[in-house]
Design a protein around this motif. Structure first.
Motif, PDB file in Angstrom:
ATOM      1  N   ALA A 146      32.127  23.648  -4.379  1.00 15.58           N
ATOM      2  CA  ALA A 146      30.950  24.704  -4.944  1.00 15.58           C
ATOM      3  C   ALA A 146      30.553  24.587  -6.393  1.00 15.58           C
ATOM      4  O   ALA A 146      29.457  24.752  -6.873  1.00 15.58           O
ATOM      5  CB  ALA A 146      31.424  25.947  -4.449  1.00 15.58           C
ATOM      6  N   LEU A 147      31.488  24.412  -7.393  1.00 17.56           N
ATOM      7  CA  LEU A 147      31.099  24.239  -8.793  1.00 17.56           C
ATOM      8  C   LEU A 147      30.496  22.571  -8.836  1.00 17.56           C
ATOM      9  O   LEU A 147      30.126  22.456 -10.178  1.00 17.56           O
ATOM     10  CB  LEU A 147      32.372  24.370  -9.476  1.00 17.56           C
ATOM     11  CG  LEU A 147      33.058  25.644  -9.532  1.00 17.56           C
ATOM     12  CD1 LEU A 147      34.261  25.862 -10.275  1.00 17.56           C
ATOM     13  CD2 LEU A 147      31.697  26.684 -10.258  1.00 17.56           C
ATOM     14  N   GLY A 148      30.363  22.057  -8.029  1.00 13.95           N
ATOM     15  CA  GLY A 148      29.778  20.500  -8.185  1.00 13.95           C
ATOM     16  C   GLY A 148      30.674  19.529  -8.384  1.00 13.95           C
ATOM     17  O   GLY A 148      30.263  18.418  -8.550  1.00 13.95           O
ATOM     18  N   LEU A 149      31.978  19.663  -7.993  1.00 22.86           N
ATOM     19  CA  LEU A 149      32.834  18.615  -8.376  1.00 22.86           C
ATOM     20  C   LEU A 149      33.072  17.869  -6.981  1.00 22.86           C
ATOM     21  O   LEU A 149      32.973  18.416  -5.806  1.00 22.86           O
ATOM     22  CB  LEU A 149      34.353  19.087  -8.828  1.00 22.86           C
ATOM     23  CG  LEU A 149      34.434  19.728  -9.992  1.00 22.86           C
ATOM     24  CD1 LEU A 149      36.244  20.142 -10.117  1.00 22.86           C
ATOM     25  CD2 LEU A 149      34.232  18.891 -10.850  1.00 22.86           C
ATOM     26  N   GLY A 150      33.004  16.691  -6.878  1.00 21.31           N
ATOM     27  CA  GLY A 150      33.096  15.641  -5.805  1.00 21.31           C
ATOM     28  C   GLY A 150      34.738  15.824  -5.225  1.00 21.31           C
ATOM     29  O   GLY A 150      35.543  16.563  -5.882  1.00 21.31           O
ATOM     30  N   THR A 151      34.699  15.053  -4.121  1.00 19.97           N
ATOM     31  CA  THR A 151      36.206  15.186  -3.536  1.00 19.97           C
ATOM     32  C   THR A 151      37.355  14.567  -4.618  1.00 19.97           C
ATOM     33  O   THR A 151      38.510  15.089  -4.880  1.00 19.97           O
ATOM     34  CB  THR A 151      36.257  14.458  -2.187  1.00 19.97           C
ATOM     35  OG1 THR A 151      35.488  14.923  -1.341  1.00 19.97           O
ATOM     36  CG2 THR A 151      37.782  14.349  -1.776  1.00 19.97           C
ATOM     37  N   THR A 152      36.978  13.560  -5.059  1.00 17.46           N
ATOM     38  CA  THR A 152      37.655  12.661  -6.203  1.00 17.46           C
ATOM     39  C   THR A 152      38.069  13.551  -7.348  1.00 17.46           C
ATOM     40  O   THR A 152      39.099  13.876  -7.681  1.00 17.46           O
ATOM     41  CB  THR A 152      37.241  11.368  -6.581  1.00 17.46           C
ATOM     42  OG1 THR A 152      36.865  10.505  -5.538  1.00 17.46           O
ATOM     43  CG2 THR A 152      38.046  10.747  -7.529  1.00 17.46           C
ATOM     44  N   ALA A 153      37.207  14.164  -7.843  1.00 23.56           N
ATOM     45  CA  ALA A 153      37.282  15.125  -9.191  1.00 23.56           C
ATOM     46  C   ALA A 153      38.076  16.371  -8.784  1.00 23.56           C
ATOM     47  O   ALA A 153      38.820  16.893  -9.455  1.00 23.56           O
ATOM     48  CB  ALA A 153      35.862  15.556  -9.675  1.00 23.56           C
ATOM     49  N   ALA A 154      37.699  17.131  -7.425  1.00 21.90           N
ATOM     50  CA  ALA A 154      38.600  18.169  -6.768  1.00 21.90           C
ATOM     51  C   ALA A 154      39.926  17.851  -6.629  1.00 21.90           C
ATOM     52  O   ALA A 154      41.092  18.671  -7.200  1.00 21.90           O
ATOM     53  CB  ALA A 154      38.012  18.649  -5.743  1.00 21.90           C
ATOM     54  N   TYR A 155      40.175  16.698  -6.246  1.00 25.03           N
ATOM     55  CA  TYR A 155      41.774  16.074  -6.115  1.00 25.03           C
ATOM     56  C   TYR A 155      42.291  15.988  -7.479  1.00 25.03           C
ATOM     57  O   TYR A 155      43.365  16.589  -7.722  1.00 25.03           O
ATOM     58  CB  TYR A 155      41.913  15.041  -5.125  1.00 25.03           C
ATOM     59  CG  TYR A 155      42.148  15.320  -3.866  1.00 25.03           C
ATOM     60  CD1 TYR A 155      43.206  15.315  -3.361  1.00 25.03           C
ATOM     61  CD2 TYR A 155      40.744  15.195  -2.822  1.00 25.03           C
ATOM     62  CE1 TYR A 155      43.427  15.862  -1.810  1.00 25.03           C
ATOM     63  CE2 TYR A 155      41.257  15.748  -1.692  1.00 25.03           C
ATOM     64  CZ  TYR A 155      42.442  15.798  -0.851  1.00 25.03           C
ATOM     65  OH  TYR A 155      42.402  16.035   0.185  1.00 25.03           O
ATOM     66  N   ARG A 156      41.502  15.265  -8.265  1.00 26.28           N
ATOM     67  CA  ARG A 156      42.081  14.907  -9.593  1.00 26.28           C
ATOM     68  C   ARG A 156      42.387  16.155 -10.572  1.00 26.28           C
ATOM     69  O   ARG A 156      43.403  16.280 -11.263  1.00 26.28           O
ATOM     70  CB  ARG A 156      41.297  14.006 -10.295  1.00 26.28           C
ATOM     71  CG  ARG A 156      41.737  13.419 -11.587  1.00 26.28           C
ATOM     72  CD  ARG A 156      40.579  12.411 -12.451  1.00 26.28           C
ATOM     73  NE  ARG A 156      41.072  12.207 -13.741  1.00 26.28           N
ATOM     74  CZ  ARG A 156      40.252  11.582 -14.527  1.00 26.28           C
ATOM     75  NH1 ARG A 156      39.143  11.033 -14.090  1.00 26.28           N
ATOM     76  NH2 ARG A 156      40.823  11.114 -15.956  1.00 26.28           N
ATOM     77  N   HIS A 157      41.374  17.061 -10.533  1.00 31.83           N
ATOM     78  CA  HIS A 157      41.623  18.275 -11.706  1.00 31.83           C
ATOM     79  C   HIS A 157      42.030  19.392 -10.824  1.00 31.83           C
ATOM     80  O   HIS A 157      42.402  20.348 -11.941  1.00 31.83           O
ATOM     81  CB  HIS A 157      40.119  18.361 -12.216  1.00 31.83           C
ATOM     82  CG  HIS A 157      39.622  17.278 -12.892  1.00 31.83           C
ATOM     83  ND1 HIS A 157      40.109  16.845 -14.129  1.00 31.83           N
ATOM     84  CD2 HIS A 157      38.344  16.426 -12.630  1.00 31.83           C
ATOM     85  CE1 HIS A 157      39.213  15.836 -14.634  1.00 31.83           C
ATOM     86  NE2 HIS A 157      38.358  15.644 -13.698  1.00 31.83           N
ATOM     87  N   VAL A 158      41.941  19.645  -9.787  1.00 35.57           N
ATOM     88  CA  VAL A 158      42.284  20.924  -9.182  1.00 35.57           C
ATOM     89  C   VAL A 158      43.537  20.912  -8.042  1.00 35.57           C
ATOM     90  O   VAL A 158      44.517  21.507  -8.328  1.00 35.57           O
ATOM     91  CB  VAL A 158      41.229  21.701  -8.341  1.00 35.57           C
ATOM     92  CG1 VAL A 158      41.637  23.078  -7.732  1.00 35.57           C
ATOM     93  CG2 VAL A 158      40.136  21.842  -9.166  1.00 35.57           C
ATOM     94  N   VAL A 159      43.703  19.896  -7.018  1.00 35.28           N
ATOM     95  CA  VAL A 159      44.622  19.971  -6.111  1.00 35.28           C
ATOM     96  C   VAL A 159      45.990  19.180  -6.621  1.00 35.28           C
ATOM     97  O   VAL A 159      47.074  19.693  -6.512  1.00 35.28           O
ATOM     98  CB  VAL A 159      43.999  19.304  -4.706  1.00 35.28           C
ATOM     99  CG1 VAL A 159      45.087  19.138  -3.675  1.00 35.28           C
ATOM    100  CG2 VAL A 159      42.752  20.117  -4.441  1.00 35.28           C
TER     101      VAL A 159
END
Length: 245
Positions: A146-159
């Motif tokens: 929702a903050l604009g991160l793509g799938t790759t970025a969400a996995y890399r920085h959050v998950v």
């Protein structure tokens, strides 16, 4: 029948002219450590990719990773090792197969065990990574998107930063299994610690000393790994997550 203990046997020269018996154990230990560390490093990378792939929305990627994991997890390591060593060279193009057969025997055995142990362990590590990813609240990934991160970025920085911290304990267990499973290298001729121990017991006629020494070496290394990984786990623990407790 009385058995005569002789712990000085490790300082006596081998009947094969390979140096002291103790050096035979040391050479075996070096092969075991090198094989285990390299196999686990490669397995962690492959397992990370396969574990992430199992949680992606792309159905084809999930299917391929699932097939790989189930094939390698559900067959014995020894069977896989024999397939890599005896069968695969016959299935390769003639030039490649001959190149493998004409390699230095020790290098060929080491590479075979490395490939087999890596792929077998990576399949197990992938399941640990998948479980770690699924234990992270889904709302966090949704918030990242929702903050604009793509799938790759969400996995890399959050998950993944959270998931990898959660799975440190089971990954530690997998590393210990790699270290112990390296003993299967003996079956195709690689003289790692177990293989050298058996040779020492046969050449010196002192099997008790040989296998007791090998047992203590295995125990010392595994205990060292456990202590190290517990320290790492405490330093990277995510407060409030059950898996990291």
């Amino acid at each position: 029948m009385h058995y005569s203990w002789d712990w000085l046997i490790f300082f006596k020269p081998s009947v094969t002219g390979e140096g002291l018996y103790g050096m035979m154990l040391l050479r075996g230990l070096l092969w075991t450590v090198a094989l285990s560390l390299l196999a686990w490093t490669l397995a962690l990378g492959i397992g990370l990719i396969a574990g992430v792939a199992r949680t992606l929305p792309n159905r084809a990627v999930r299917y391929l990773s699932t097939v790989y994991i189930h094939c390698f997890r559900n067959t014995p390591l020894l069977v896989q090792l024999f397939l890599w060593y005896f069968v695969v060279p016959e299935l390769l193009p003639l030039e490649w197969g001959n190149a493998l057969k004409q390699m230095n025997p020790t290098a060929n055995q080491f590479l075979t065990v490395l490939v087999g142990l890596t792929l077998y362990t990576a399949a197990k590590a992938a399941e640990q990574v998948r479980a770690g990813i699924e234990s992270v609240p889904r709302s966090q990934k949704q918030a990242a998107m929702a903050l604009g991160l793509g799938t790759t970025a969400a996995y890399r920085h959050v998950v993944l930063p959270q998931a990898l911290r959660i799975v440190i304990p089971p990954l530690t267990s997998d590393f210990l299994n790699v270290f112990k499973n390296s003993a299967v290298a003996l079956t195709i001729g690689l003289m790692e610690l177990t293989g050298q121990t058996r040779q020492l017991s046969e050449f010196s006629a002192h099997p008790f000393e040989a296998f007791i020494a090998a047992t203590f070496i295995y125990m010392a290394i595994t205990y060292g790994v456990i202590v190290l990984m517990r320290r790492i786990e405490r330093r990277v623990r995510v407060p409030g997550l059950l898996g990291a407790a």
